[in-house]
Enzyme design. Structure first.
Site, PDB file in Angstrom:
ATOM      1  N   GLU A  26       0.891  -1.175   0.000  1.00 44.63           N
ATOM      2  CA  GLU A  26       0.000   0.000   0.000  1.00 44.63           C
ATOM      3  C   GLU A  26       0.919   1.212   0.000  1.00 44.63           C
ATOM      4  O   GLU A  26       1.599   1.474   0.990  1.00 44.63           O
ATOM      5  CB  GLU A  26      -0.865   0.030   1.268  1.00 44.63           C
ATOM      6  CG  GLU A  26      -1.780  -1.154   1.439  1.00 44.63           C
ATOM      7  CD  GLU A  26      -2.915  -1.171   0.444  1.00 44.63           C
ATOM      8  OE1 GLU A  26      -3.120  -0.158  -0.260  1.00 44.63           O
ATOM      9  OE2 GLU A  26      -3.585  -2.212   0.348  1.00 44.63           O
TER      10      GLU A  26
ATOM     11  N   CYS B 112      -3.210   8.534   3.378  1.00 45.16           N
ATOM     12  CA  CYS B 112      -2.917   8.002   2.033  1.00 45.16           C
ATOM     13  C   CYS B 112      -4.100   8.215   1.107  1.00 45.16           C
ATOM     14  O   CYS B 112      -3.942   8.234  -0.109  1.00 45.16           O
ATOM     15  CB  CYS B 112      -2.588   6.524   2.148  1.00 45.16           C
ATOM     16  SG  CYS B 112      -3.854   5.605   3.027  1.00 45.16           S
TER      17      CYS B 112
HETATM   18  P1  NAP Z   1       8.462   4.758   4.640  1.00 43.17           P
HETATM   19  O1  NAP Z   1       9.676   5.538   4.901  1.00 43.17           O
HETATM   20  O2  NAP Z   1       8.416   3.898   3.433  1.00 43.17           O
HETATM   21  O3  NAP Z   1       8.208   3.915   5.975  1.00 43.17           O
HETATM   22  C1  NAP Z   1       7.107   3.083   6.118  1.00 43.17           C
HETATM   23  C2  NAP Z   1       7.446   1.908   7.019  1.00 43.17           C
HETATM   24  O4  NAP Z   1       8.460   1.121   6.410  1.00 43.17           O
HETATM   25  C3  NAP Z   1       8.009   2.310   8.382  1.00 43.17           C
HETATM   26  O5  NAP Z   1       7.555   1.398   9.346  1.00 43.17           O
HETATM   27  C4  NAP Z   1       9.510   2.178   8.181  1.00 43.17           C
HETATM   28  O6  NAP Z   1      10.200   1.959   9.394  1.00 43.17           O
HETATM   29  C5  NAP Z   1       9.555   0.964   7.296  1.00 43.17           C
HETATM   30  N1  NAP Z   1      10.744   0.824   6.486  1.00 43.17           N
HETATM   31  C6  NAP Z   1      11.587   1.791   6.033  1.00 43.17           C
HETATM   32  N2  NAP Z   1      12.562   1.238   5.281  1.00 43.17           N
HETATM   33  C7  NAP Z   1      12.341  -0.096   5.279  1.00 43.17           C
HETATM   34  C8  NAP Z   1      13.013  -1.206   4.695  1.00 43.17           C
HETATM   35  N3  NAP Z   1      14.095  -1.064   3.957  1.00 43.17           N
HETATM   36  N4  NAP Z   1      12.508  -2.448   4.896  1.00 43.17           N
HETATM   37  C9  NAP Z   1      11.399  -2.627   5.632  1.00 43.17           C
HETATM   38  N5  NAP Z   1      10.729  -1.608   6.214  1.00 43.17           N
HETATM   39  C10 NAP Z   1      11.184  -0.360   6.031  1.00 43.17           C
HETATM   40  O7  NAP Z   1       7.187   5.661   4.515  1.00 43.17           O
HETATM   41  P2  NAP Z   1       6.840   7.002   5.310  1.00 43.17           P
HETATM   42  O8  NAP Z   1       7.452   8.120   4.558  1.00 43.17           O
HETATM   43  O9  NAP Z   1       7.089   6.836   6.742  1.00 43.17           O
HETATM   44  O10 NAP Z   1       5.253   6.989   5.105  1.00 43.17           O
HETATM   45  C11 NAP Z   1       4.591   7.884   4.286  1.00 43.17           C
HETATM   46  C12 NAP Z   1       4.171   7.213   3.007  1.00 43.17           C
HETATM   47  O11 NAP Z   1       3.283   6.144   3.296  1.00 43.17           O
HETATM   48  C13 NAP Z   1       3.405   8.145   2.106  1.00 43.17           C
HETATM   49  O12 NAP Z   1       4.001   8.129   0.849  1.00 43.17           O
HETATM   50  C14 NAP Z   1       2.010   7.553   2.022  1.00 43.17           C
HETATM   51  O13 NAP Z   1       1.384   7.664   0.788  1.00 43.17           O
HETATM   52  C15 NAP Z   1       2.220   6.133   2.342  1.00 43.17           C
HETATM   53  N6  NAP Z   1       1.014   5.588   2.936  1.00 43.17           N
HETATM   54  C16 NAP Z   1       0.246   4.746   2.201  1.00 43.17           C
HETATM   55  C17 NAP Z   1      -0.900   4.207   2.738  1.00 43.17           C
HETATM   56  C18 NAP Z   1      -1.763   3.252   1.968  1.00 43.17           C
HETATM   57  O14 NAP Z   1      -2.614   2.618   2.572  1.00 43.17           O
HETATM   58  N7  NAP Z   1      -1.606   3.109   0.684  1.00 43.17           N
HETATM   59  C19 NAP Z   1      -1.270   4.523   4.041  1.00 43.17           C
HETATM   60  C20 NAP Z   1      -0.468   5.394   4.768  1.00 43.17           C
HETATM   61  C21 NAP Z   1       0.680   5.927   4.207  1.00 43.17           C
HETATM   62  P3  NAP Z   1      10.864   3.183  10.202  1.00 43.17           P
HETATM   63  O15 NAP Z   1       9.769   4.102  10.584  1.00 43.17           O
HETATM   64  O16 NAP Z   1      11.501   2.518  11.348  1.00 43.17           O
HETATM   65  O17 NAP Z   1      11.833   3.811   9.242  1.00 43.17           O
END
Ligand code: NAP
Length: 514
Positions: A256, A295
């Site tokens: 997602e 999102c």
């Molecule tokens: P992110 O940096 O991708 O982080 C999301 C999650 O992934 C966090 O728990 C993060 O842990 C973890 N993570 C980071 N690098 C990883 C890796 N290499 N392997 C496994 N896990 C890893 O995203 P964000 O910037 O925090 O979140 C915002 C984004 O989420 C936005 O772009 C939004 O569109 C998207 N979003 C989508 C939805 C949906 O349902 N489609 C819902 C909500 C948000 P850490 O926090 O420990 O780094």
């Protein structure tokens, strides 16, 4: 300062090494620290597979449903405490916090009811049996059985309670143990929820584990019976999807990710009318609820050209009334962004949009004092502008862009499609011809199409994900699918085709032989 521990292999355990600090995004006051270094992740996954899996598979759907009901009750009993934590650690207003915490309770309850309906079975019968030969004796029947691995759930920072609950509800009901990893910056709520589940002993040993802090190599440790459900940025999603073990072991992955959701105003929705007001309300709510960090929030606002100036002025008027500030204060309507990285990302994103469009309201300029605050920003583009950023850059904050279009449904759909896949699009019209062109034109590019209408009582708008409907979208949105009632169980189960003697199969499955 409080140190958050993970709950792994049936016990609370603290990592050692350089910690990350969780702060209050309104004041930048440190709240807790966490590290996952030194935690034994392979052993933790093994414990979930070996202890939690068999315990869940031994239960019927109805019994698993009861577990979900108890999880919902545990959260409900500590709702106020969780709301306070979401205000402090998430930058949520109380109303934003309720959206997350109540969403978690409602989703768990909905899946608990589904469990009750599925009853005494431990696996699912998938569709009707089929006659395979000349005689009815040669028979086939699809069934879905729980996978024998662990479901790893990686969540984004914006919904620490709901994100954890909605994924866990499907997996646990299907019969798979879960290891949940909340985003680090807002992990306090998910951590407290886990403490409540452990204190109240609502789940069998190994059924739910929690990893707080960096994910380290978690995704690289998964094998063929495991599944991974991820919510977060498209970049991280792509990195996970391309890990060698994920490819070689065919690990089932649900992503997602980002989304450039659109709201389309129909030409029949005249300014001041009920449909128009519903549309304005939905756009304003989506821009400011959770400071636009949803999102599903509306990012692109499509308006017939003749109405564009009126909509711009009405939205600007509405945004002017939004009081931005510390969410702990009652008068605040919009809190800060969740962390400093988010603030930098939003500023950079608005800069990209501003290079191709005009700013109609607000500014991403720094706001004096502590905290990760930004004002709402409305951008404006010319009709048929060749701008690319507005269809390619998700600015994850209180930011939306106004895009005038011809007033034809097919033109609106073509513009929406430029976003290359969205979680949700919304259409506000009662004109049958317009609706047909717009809805069916948009549908292949959307996970959900919301038909806004002033007569829908208490309409939550397009930004609310309901557990009965699927959540996910094609392309940029990650290509995933979650929720949707019983549909979501399939991700955690193996569909197997049983082929053989009809009476034998029917006896095996406990079906009446006809
Ligand atoms: P992110 O940096 O991708 O982080 C999301 C999650 O992934 C966090 O728990 C993060 O842990 C973890 N993570 C980071 N690098 C990883 C890796 N290499 N392997 C496994 N896990 C890893 O995203 P964000 O910037 O925090 O979140 C915002 C984004 O989420 C936005 O772009 C939004 O569109 C998207 N979003 C989508 C939805 C949906 O349902 N489609 C819902 C909500 C948000 P850490 O926090 O420990 O780094």
């Amino acid at each position: 300062m409080k140190t958050l521990r993970s709950y792994l292999s049936g016990r609370w355990i603290e990592g050692s090494g350089e910690p990350q600090t969780l702060v209050n995004p309104a004041t930048e006051e440190p709240l807790a620290q966490v590290t996952s270094d030194s935690l034994d992740l392979p052993a933790s996954l093994g414990y979930a597979r070996d202890k939690g899996g068999p315990a869940l598979r031994a239960l019927t759907f109805a019994e698993r449903g009861t577990l979900l009901k108890d999880m919902a009750k545990a959260i409900q009993a500590h709702r106020d405490e969780l709301l306070d934590l979401a205000v402090a650690n998430g930058g949520n207003t109380r109303s934003d916090a309720k959206f997350d915490v109540d969403g978690a309770i409602f989703t768990l309850q909905t899946f608990a009811e589904l469990g009750e309906k599925l009853g005494a079975a431990k696996f699912l019968i998938d569709g009707e049996g089929v006659q395979l030969g000349r005689s009815p004796r040669f028979h086939g029947q699809h069934v879905c059985v729980p996978r024998h691995g662990v479901a790893v759930h990686i969540n984004a920072f914006n919904f620490p309670a709901w994100g954890m609950a909605e994924k866990a509800a499907s997996a646990l009901l299907a019969g798979m143990p879960v290891l949940a990893k909340p985003a680090t910056s807002s992990a306090l709520v998910a951590h407290r929820v886990m403490e409540l589940f452990v204190e109240k002993k609502v789940l069998p040993d190994g059924a739910l584990s929690l990893l707080v802090g960096a994910p380290r190599n978690l995704a690289a440790l998964l094998g063929s019976q495991d599944v991974l459900a991820f919510t977060g940025s498209g970049d991280t999603g792509a990195r996970i999807r391309s890990l060698p073990n994920i490819i070689q072991e065919a690990v089932r992955v649900n992503i997602e990710a980002d989304s450039l959701n659109a709201a389309v105003l129909g030409p029949d929705a005249e300014a001041g009318g009920d449909m128009y007001e519903t549309f304005l309300k939905d756009v304003l709510r989506d821009m400011t609820q959770k400071a636009g960090q949803k999102c599903t929030a509306i990012r692109r606002v499509l308006v017939p050209e003749a109405q564009a100036a009126t909509v711009r002025d009405d939205l600007a008027e509405g945004l002017k009334a939004v009081r931005v500030g510390n969410p702990a204060l009652e008068e605040t309507r919009m809190g800060p962004l969740a962390n400093g990285a988010q603030l930098a990302d939003v500023r950079e994103g608005v800069g990209k949009l501003a290079a191709e469009g005009k700013t109609a309201f607000g500014s991403p300029a720094p706001i004096a004092g502590k905290g990760f605050f930004v004002s709402p920003v409305l951008m404006e583009f010319a009709r048929d502008a060749l701008a690319t950023s507005v269809h390619a850059r998700e600015v994850f904050g209180p930011v939306a862009s106004l895009l005038p279009y011809s007033g034809r449904g097919s033109d609106a759909a073509a513009i929406v499609a430029r976003g290359n896949g969205s979680l949700v699009s919304s259409v506000y019209s009662e004109d049958a011809e317009f609706l047909e062109e717009a809805v069916f034109g948009i549908a292949p590019y959307s996970g959900r199409v919301f038909l806004g209408h002033p007569k829908i009582e208490m309409s939550p708008g397009p930004g609310t994900v309901l557990p009965q409907l699927t959540h996910g979208g094609p392309g940029r949105a990650g290509g995933g699918e979650e929720l949707g009632g019983a549909r979501s169980l399939a991700f955690y189960m193996q569909r197997v085709a049983l082929e053989g003697s009809r009476p034998v199969i029917q006896k095996l499955l406990g079906l009446q032989s006809a």
